[in-house]
Design a protein around this motif. Structure first.
Motif, short mmCIF file in Angstrom:
data_model
loop_
_atom_site.label_atom_id
_atom_site.label_comp_id
_atom_site.label_asym_id
_atom_site.label_seq_id
_atom_site.Cartn_x
_atom_site.Cartn_y
_atom_site.Cartn_z
N ALA A 1 -57.72 42.47 98.45
CA ALA A 1 -56.84 41.32 98.28
C ALA A 1 -56.52 41.16 96.80
CB ALA A 1 -57.48 40.06 98.82
N THR A 2 -55.36 40.59 96.54
CA THR A 2 -54.97 40.28 95.16
C THR A 2 -55.29 38.81 94.91
OG1 THR A 2 -53.20 41.92 95.19
CG2 THR A 2 -53.08 40.20 93.50
N ILE A 3 -56.14 38.58 93.93
CA ILE A 3 -56.63 37.24 93.63
C ILE A 3 -56.14 36.82 92.24
CG2 ILE A 3 -58.68 35.79 93.34
CD1 ILE A 3 -58.33 36.77 96.17
N LYS A 4 -55.66 35.60 92.15
CA LYS A 4 -55.26 35.02 90.86
C LYS A 4 -56.16 33.82 90.56
CE LYS A 4 -51.29 33.32 88.20
NZ LYS A 4 -49.83 33.07 88.22
N VAL A 5 -56.72 33.82 89.36
CA VAL A 5 -57.63 32.76 88.94
C VAL A 5 -57.05 32.07 87.70
CG1 VAL A 5 -59.98 32.18 88.20
CG2 VAL A 5 -59.60 34.08 89.80
N ILE A 6 -56.99 30.73 87.75
CA ILE A 6 -56.53 29.93 86.62
C ILE A 6 -57.66 28.99 86.21
CG2 ILE A 6 -54.84 28.23 85.79
CD1 ILE A 6 -52.91 29.29 87.91
N ILE A 7 -57.99 29.00 84.93
CA ILE A 7 -59.05 28.14 84.39
C ILE A 7 -58.41 27.13 83.43
CG2 ILE A 7 -61.20 28.05 83.07
CD1 ILE A 7 -61.75 30.91 84.00
N GLU A 8 -58.61 25.86 83.69
CA GLU A 8 -58.06 24.79 82.84
C GLU A 8 -59.19 23.84 82.44
OE1 GLU A 8 -54.80 22.87 84.75
OE2 GLU A 8 -53.41 24.49 84.28
N PRO A 9 -59.60 23.87 81.18
CA PRO A 9 -60.72 23.02 80.74
C PRO A 9 -60.34 21.53 80.70
CG PRO A 9 -60.33 24.85 79.21
CD PRO A 9 -59.16 24.79 80.13
N LEU A 10 -61.34 20.70 80.98
CA LEU A 10 -61.28 19.24 80.80
C LEU A 10 -60.21 18.52 81.62
CD1 LEU A 10 -61.90 18.81 76.95
CD2 LEU A 10 -63.56 18.93 78.81
N VAL A 11 -59.64 19.14 82.64
CA VAL A 11 -58.62 18.47 83.45
C VAL A 11 -59.15 17.17 84.08
CG1 VAL A 11 -57.22 18.65 85.54
CG2 VAL A 11 -57.28 20.53 83.91
N PRO A 12 -60.40 17.12 84.61
CA PRO A 12 -60.87 15.86 85.19
C PRO A 12 -60.90 14.70 84.20
CG PRO A 12 -62.23 17.68 85.93
CD PRO A 12 -61.35 18.22 84.85
N TRP A 13 -60.94 15.00 82.90
CA TRP A 13 -60.98 13.93 81.91
C TRP A 13 -59.65 13.19 81.83
CZ3 TRP A 13 -64.94 12.16 78.67
CH2 TRP A 13 -66.16 12.81 78.86
N ILE A 14 -58.58 13.78 82.34
CA ILE A 14 -57.31 13.04 82.42
C ILE A 14 -57.49 11.85 83.35
CG2 ILE A 14 -54.91 13.17 83.16
CD1 ILE A 14 -54.90 16.10 82.36
N TRP A 15 -58.12 12.08 84.50
CA TRP A 15 -58.38 10.98 85.45
C TRP A 15 -59.42 10.02 84.88
CZ3 TRP A 15 -54.99 10.89 89.27
CH2 TRP A 15 -54.36 12.09 89.61
N PHE A 16 -60.47 10.57 84.28
CA PHE A 16 -61.53 9.73 83.72
C PHE A 16 -60.96 8.82 82.62
CE2 PHE A 16 -65.26 9.30 80.76
CZ PHE A 16 -65.97 8.42 81.57
N GLY A 17 -60.10 9.38 81.77
CA GLY A 17 -59.45 8.58 80.73
C GLY A 17 -58.59 7.48 81.32
N GLY A 18 -57.92 7.78 82.44
CA GLY A 18 -57.12 6.76 83.11
C GLY A 18 -57.96 5.59 83.59
N PHE A 19 -59.17 5.88 84.11
CA PHE A 19 -60.07 4.80 84.53
C PHE A 19 -60.52 3.97 83.34
CE2 PHE A 19 -60.94 7.66 88.27
CZ PHE A 19 -60.40 6.80 89.21
N ILE A 20 -60.76 4.61 82.19
CA ILE A 20 -61.16 3.87 80.98
C ILE A 20 -60.02 2.94 80.54
CG2 ILE A 20 -61.86 4.06 78.57
CD1 ILE A 20 -63.16 6.72 79.23
N ILE A 21 -58.78 3.43 80.61
CA ILE A 21 -57.63 2.59 80.25
C ILE A 21 -57.56 1.38 81.17
CG2 ILE A 21 -55.11 2.51 80.16
CD1 ILE A 21 -55.18 5.48 79.38
N CYS A 22 -57.75 1.59 82.48
CA CYS A 22 -57.75 0.47 83.43
C CYS A 22 -58.87 -0.52 83.12
CB CYS A 22 -57.89 0.99 84.85
SG CYS A 22 -56.46 1.92 85.44
N LEU A 23 -60.04 -0.01 82.75
CA LEU A 23 -61.15 -0.88 82.39
C LEU A 23 -60.79 -1.74 81.18
CD1 LEU A 23 -64.09 -1.84 82.65
CD2 LEU A 23 -64.75 0.14 81.24
N GLY A 24 -60.17 -1.12 80.17
CA GLY A 24 -59.75 -1.88 79.01
C GLY A 24 -58.74 -2.96 79.36
N ALA A 25 -57.82 -2.63 80.27
CA ALA A 25 -56.83 -3.62 80.70
C ALA A 25 -57.49 -4.78 81.43
CB ALA A 25 -55.78 -2.96 81.59
N ILE A 26 -58.48 -4.48 82.28
CA ILE A 26 -59.18 -5.54 83.01
C ILE A 26 -59.93 -6.45 82.05
CG2 ILE A 26 -61.07 -5.99 84.63
CD1 ILE A 26 -60.21 -3.42 86.10
#
Length: 288
Positions: free
Chosen positions: A219-244
C-alpha cells in the motif's frame, strides 16, 4: 505568520507601558525582561530548525508577550504578599477579583499566545512522508516509523471500505495504531479517503491510504506530522476563560462610613453633606 507576529508584539507592549506617557527609564525597565525573553526564544527557534523570518519573529514575540503579561501577575501578587501578608494563591485570587477586566484580558492574551505558537509551529515544522511499502515493512516519518500490518476490506450497507492497519513506532516501540481507509460509494466514481489521526499534546500525526494492491500485499501510505496543533484548541479555551473572568460582576464594596456601628439610644445618623468624604465603589475598584 506576519499577522501573528504583529499581534503578539502589540500584546506584549500594551500591558508593559503606562498610559499616555512614559519616561525612557520606565520604558527600558518595563521592556527589558520581555526583550530578553524574545531574544532567547528566537535563538531557540533557530536552533530547532526555524529559518523563515516571520516564523522566528512569531516565536520571539510570543515569548515577548508571555513574559510581559505574566509579569503583570507576578508584580501584583508580590505587592499583595508584602503589603497584606497574604499567601501567593490568596493574593492571586484577590488581585484578579479586584480588577477582573484587566486580568481577564491578560488571561485572554496568554490564550492568543498559545494559538499563535501552535500556528507558527504547525506551519513551520510540518513534514510530509510518503512511500509504498509491503506488508510487514516500515517507512520513516520524522522521529517515527510507520509499519504496514495488513490491508483489509469490509462490505458495509452503504459502501465498500478498504483500510490499512498501520502501527506507529518510536525508537522501535509501538506507541499506537491507525487505520486510514478508502471508501467506495455506489453513487461516486472516485473513492473518498478517510485519514486516521493520532492527536497528542505535542502534535498530530495524520496517516492517509493513497493506493493499494488488489491482493493486499502492499500500500502507498502518506504521513503528515504537524506539531502543537491541539494547542490551537487549548488556546481557544484559555481565551474563553479570560472572557468569562472579564464578564464576572465586580466585587462591590461599601464605603467605610456605611459599615460603622449603629448609634445608640435610638439617635439617628446626622445628615452628611452631599459628596462630603464619600468614596465611591468605582474609586475603590482595583485599589488593592
Amino acid at each position: 505568520l506576519p499577522i501573528c507576529a504583529a499581534l503578539l508584539f502589540l500584546m506584549g507592549v500594551g500591558p508593559a507601558l503606562p498610559w499616555r506617557r512614559a519616561s525612557k527609564e520606565v520604558v527600558r525597565k518595563q521592556l527589558l525582561p520581555p526583550a530578553i525573553g524574545a531574544v532567547v526564544a528566537a535563538i531557540a527557534a533557530i536552533g530547532i530548525g526555524a529559518r523563515e523570518v516571520y516564523a522566528v519573529l512569531a516565536f520571539a514575540f510570543a515569548a515577548f508577550a508571555m513574559v510581559s503579561n505574566v509579569r503583570e501577575y507576578v508584580t501584583g501578587v508580590r505587592a499583595r504578599m508584602q503589603i497584606r501578608n497574604e499567601d501567593a494563591l490568596t493574593a492571586l485570587g484577590r488581585l484578579v477579583g479586584a480588577n477582573r477586566r484587566r486580568y481577564g484580558g491578560y488571561i485572554a492574551h496568554l490564550g492568543v499566545v498559545a494559538v499563535a505558537l501552535a500556528i507558527a509551529a504547525s506551519s513551520t515544522f510540518r513534514s510530509e512522508h510518503e512511500a509504498t511499502i509491503k506488508k510487514g515493512e516500515t517507512m520513516p516519518a520524522g522521529p517515527f516509523q510507520v509499519k504496514l500490518l495488513e490491508v483489509y476490506g469490509r462490505e458495509e450497507p452503504q459502501r465498500s471500505r478498504i483500510a490499512a492497519a498501520v502501527a506507529i513506532l518510536k525508537d522501535g516501540k509501538e506507541i499506537g495504531r491507525l487505520d486510514p481507509a478508502m471508501n467506495f460509494y455506489p453513487t461516486s466514481q472516485q473513492p473518498i479517503p478517510t485519514p486516521s489521526v493520532r492527536s497528542r499534546p505535542w502534535g498530530d500525526i495524520y496517516v492517509n491510504l493513497m493506493a493499494f494492491k488488489q491482493d493486499g500485499s502492499n500500500a502507498t501510505i502518506k504521513v503528515i506530522i504537524e506539531p502543537l496543533v491541539p494547542w490551537i484548541w487549548f488556546g481557544g479555551f484559555i481565551i474563553c476563560l479570560g472572557a468569562i473572568v472579564s464578564m464576572l460582576p465586580a466585587r462591590r464594596r461599601s464605603p467605610a462610613w456605611m459599615s460603622a456601628p449603629a448609634i445608640p439610644d435610638g439617635r439617628t445618623m446626622p445628615k452628611m453633606p452631599s459628596g462630603a468624604g464619600i468614596v465611591t465603589t468605582n474609586t475603590l475598584e482595583g485599589a488593592d
